[in-house]
Design an enzyme around this catalytic site. Structure first.
Site, PDB file in Angstrom:
ATOM      1  N   LYS A  79       0.847  -1.198   0.000  1.00 26.66           N
ATOM      2  CA  LYS A  79       0.000   0.000   0.000  1.00 26.66           C
ATOM      3  C   LYS A  79       0.879   1.243   0.000  1.00 26.66           C
ATOM      4  O   LYS A  79       1.887   1.289   0.716  1.00 26.66           O
ATOM      5  CB  LYS A  79      -0.898  -0.036   1.248  1.00 26.66           C
ATOM      6  CG  LYS A  79      -1.938   1.074   1.337  1.00 26.66           C
ATOM      7  CD  LYS A  79      -2.777   0.904   2.601  1.00 26.66           C
ATOM      8  CE  LYS A  79      -3.874   1.940   2.723  1.00 26.66           C
ATOM      9  NZ  LYS A  79      -4.719   1.754   3.934  1.00 26.66           N
ATOM     10  N   SER A 154      -9.694   1.784   3.061  1.00 29.05           N
ATOM     11  CA  SER A 154      -8.859   2.571   2.172  1.00 29.05           C
ATOM     12  C   SER A 154      -7.840   1.742   1.387  1.00 29.05           C
ATOM     13  O   SER A 154      -7.329   2.210   0.373  1.00 29.05           O
ATOM     14  CB  SER A 154      -8.117   3.633   2.981  1.00 29.05           C
ATOM     15  OG  SER A 154      -7.234   3.014   3.900  1.00 29.05           O
ATOM     16  N   SER A 178      -9.750  -0.624   7.234  1.00 28.99           N
ATOM     17  CA  SER A 178      -9.196  -0.480   5.883  1.00 28.99           C
ATOM     18  C   SER A 178      -8.528  -1.710   5.297  1.00 28.99           C
ATOM     19  O   SER A 178      -8.207  -1.715   4.116  1.00 28.99           O
ATOM     20  CB  SER A 178      -8.197   0.669   5.840  1.00 28.99           C
ATOM     21  OG  SER A 178      -8.902   1.866   5.683  1.00 28.99           O
TER      22      SER A 178
HETATM   23  N1  GLN Z   1     -12.970   4.011   6.505  1.00 32.15           N
HETATM   24  C1  GLN Z   1     -12.410   4.469   7.727  1.00 32.15           C
HETATM   25  C2  GLN Z   1     -12.029   5.917   7.594  1.00 32.15           C
HETATM   26  O1  GLN Z   1     -12.339   6.496   6.634  1.00 32.15           O
HETATM   27  C3  GLN Z   1     -11.233   3.626   8.124  1.00 32.15           C
HETATM   28  C4  GLN Z   1     -10.019   3.922   7.328  1.00 32.15           C
HETATM   29  C5  GLN Z   1      -8.836   3.094   7.711  1.00 32.15           C
HETATM   30  O2  GLN Z   1      -8.951   2.062   8.372  1.00 32.15           O
HETATM   31  N2  GLN Z   1      -7.676   3.580   7.348  1.00 32.15           N
HETATM   32  O3  GLN Z   1     -11.436   6.503   8.437  1.00 32.15           O
END
Ligand code: GLN
Length: 491
Positions: A79, A154, A178
């Site tokens: 990532k 994400s 994420s």
């Molecule tokens: N979807 C969540 C957010 O927008 C979690 C994101 C993540 O785990 N990095 O913060």
């Protein structure tokens, strides 16, 4: 035949007995990648020529009969918020334009010590804020099961790459879901280890008390193999646990019989789509038919987890992201004639709308007049979540929930409504709040799209949830059942 479609474990064996060459796997993986990438857009950068050169070196080593680490020659995507020395880390943001990290993340060091083949850096929501990759400032990645839908986020690029066969395994980061949410949407395995199990050094910080790096894979064995390689104490990360890491792969023992499973009713009611719930009930019943027991339990604090998260995570993000000021990293707006305007214009132009929303919320909840009303209160709620889990683990071995309330949604479906997007994480956020390990495994299809089963364990129960996931894999045979159409598209 053993190919890029195979698991890391199978590939490792084939490399060792020389029935397959690393170079052949890498060549065919890139041929397949070139076909599917225009429809999935998993990557931000690929390292095609470097991987070919590396493959030749590895083949020569295998030919000489050298004993190489278990992950040697395995194609892995990373990532793009995790540093690989000498290549850009973008976090899918414009503000990091031109930034090249001068050091490796600890996880990268550990993977390179295993002689993996890093295929490239994958797409994400800007600074890992989002649930669909639609917040990437470069492009949206697409779901290999249905390219009119999001892969989740994400870490959507990392999930899509593994689901589409553009990498055998990958790394993501998980602050509120994420890794697990995109794993569920793309029909692959995704694991968030216990907080402190994997070093965060060289992961660009979003919310430091919640962030954790973990693997995506198509089998549970591969998740265990990658976790074994990347976990363990690191003096560079003050929150890294000194507790000895386990040999997750060699100790893997599929476990179902006798297992006591708790299912929080707060995540099993009307907030979950009936089609998703039906698949999770079928999975629980399959486990029950094989000697486990499950029952619904009350964990009232879980209802407050999303609200709590959207105070704590932005608060930490607003502090972490203050370092991107136009001076120290990446992008600087050249049009300003004084320092204040330079800060304002660089940050104003460099950050996208969702990141700005989080910075504003975070700054507000930390401001002196509102700190107690919001931030302190959120920390108290966080303690209640921790307590509810601790209480549940006195009685149950694992907690299970649907990973997400719905299957992958359509591109643009939640664009106008951030709250709907935030609710994609109702089942995953509580786990980060409590610092626990959790894994999402594919358990069924709803409307032809994958559904994820989330298995949550007590702190440092990483081995335990891997064992349960392996038990479920044996019963449900999900790796052969869940192959995206794109994974099958090349001969
Ligand atoms: N979807 C969540 C957010 O927008 C979690 C994101 C993540 O785990 N990095 O913060």
């Amino acid at each position: 035949m053993t190919t890029w479609r195979s698991s890391a474990v199978e590939l490792g064996k084939a490399f060792r007995n020389r029935s397959v060459k690393v170079a052949d796997v890498v060549t065919s993986l890139w041929l397949h990648h070139d076909q599917v990438e225009p429809s999935v857009k998993s990557y931000l950068t690929t390292f095609q020529s470097e991987t070919m050169a590396q493959a030749q070196v590895l083949d020569a080593q295998f030919d000489r009969g050298e004993t190489l680490p278990l992950l040697a020659g395995i194609p892995i995507a990373i990532k793009d918020n995790i540093h690989v020395q000498g290549v850009p880390t973008t976090c899918a943001s414009q503000i990091l334009k031109g930034f090249i990290p001068p050091f490796n993340a600890t996880v990268t060091d550990r993977l390179q010590a295993q002689q993996v083949i890093v295929t490239g850096k994958t797409n994400l929501d800007e600074f890992a804020m989002g649930s669909s990759t639609e917040n990437s400032s470069f492009h949206t990645s697409l779901n290999p099961w249905d390219t009119s839908r999001v892969p989740g986020g994400s870490s959507g690029g990392s999930a899509a790459a593994v689901a589409a066969g553009q990498a055998v395994v990958s790394l993501g980061s998980d602050t509120g879901g994420s890794i697990r949410q995109p794993a569920a949407f793309c029909g692959v395995v995704g694991m968030k280890p216990t907080y402190g199990r994997v070093s965060r050094y060289g992961l660009v910080a979003f919310a430091s008390s919640l962030d954790q790096i973990g693997p995506f894979s198509r089998t549970v064995e591969d998740a265990a193999l990658v976790l074994e390689a990347i976990s363990g104490f690191d003096a560079h990360d003050a929150t890294s646990s000194p507790r000895l890491s386990e040999s997750y792969y060699s100790s893997l023992k599929p476990t179902v019989a006798g297992l006591k499973i708790g299912v929080p009713k707060e995540l099993f009611g009307s907030e979950i789509d009936p089609g998703v719930k039906a698949q999770v009930v079928a999975a629980l019943d399959l486990l029950k038919a094989n000697g486990a027991t499950w029952e619904e339990i009350a964990m009232p604090s879980l209802k407050e987890a999303v609200t709590t998260y959207y105070i704590i995570a932005p608060a930490e993000a607003s502090a972490n992201l203050s370092r991107f000021d136009g001076v120290r990293y990446g992008y600087r707006d050249g049009g300003a004639d004084n320092l204040r305007d330079m800060f304002r214009q660089s940050r104003g132009g460099g950050f996208g709308p969702e990141v700005k929303r989080r910075i504003i919320i975070g700054t507000y909840v930390l401001s002196s007049g509102y700190y107690d009303a919001y931030y302190t209160k959120a920390q108290k709620l966080r303690s209640l979540i921790v307590r509810d889990f601790a209480h549940a683990f006195q009685k149950y071995d694992v907690i299970m929930t649907p990973t997400t309330p719905s299957v992958a949604f359509k591109l643009g479906e939640h664009e106008a409504n951030p709250l709907a997007m935030y609710l994609a994480d109702i089942a995953t956020i509580p786990v980060n709040m409590a610092g626990l390990p959790a894994i999402s495994v594919p358990c069924g299809l709803d409307q032809g799209l994958p559904v994820g089963l989330q298995i949550i364990g007590p702190a440092f129960g990483d081995q335990q949830i891997l064992n349960v996931a392996a038990g479920f894999q044996e019963l449900s045979q999900f790796p052969t059942r869940f192959q995206s159409p794109l994974m099958r598209s090349t001969q």
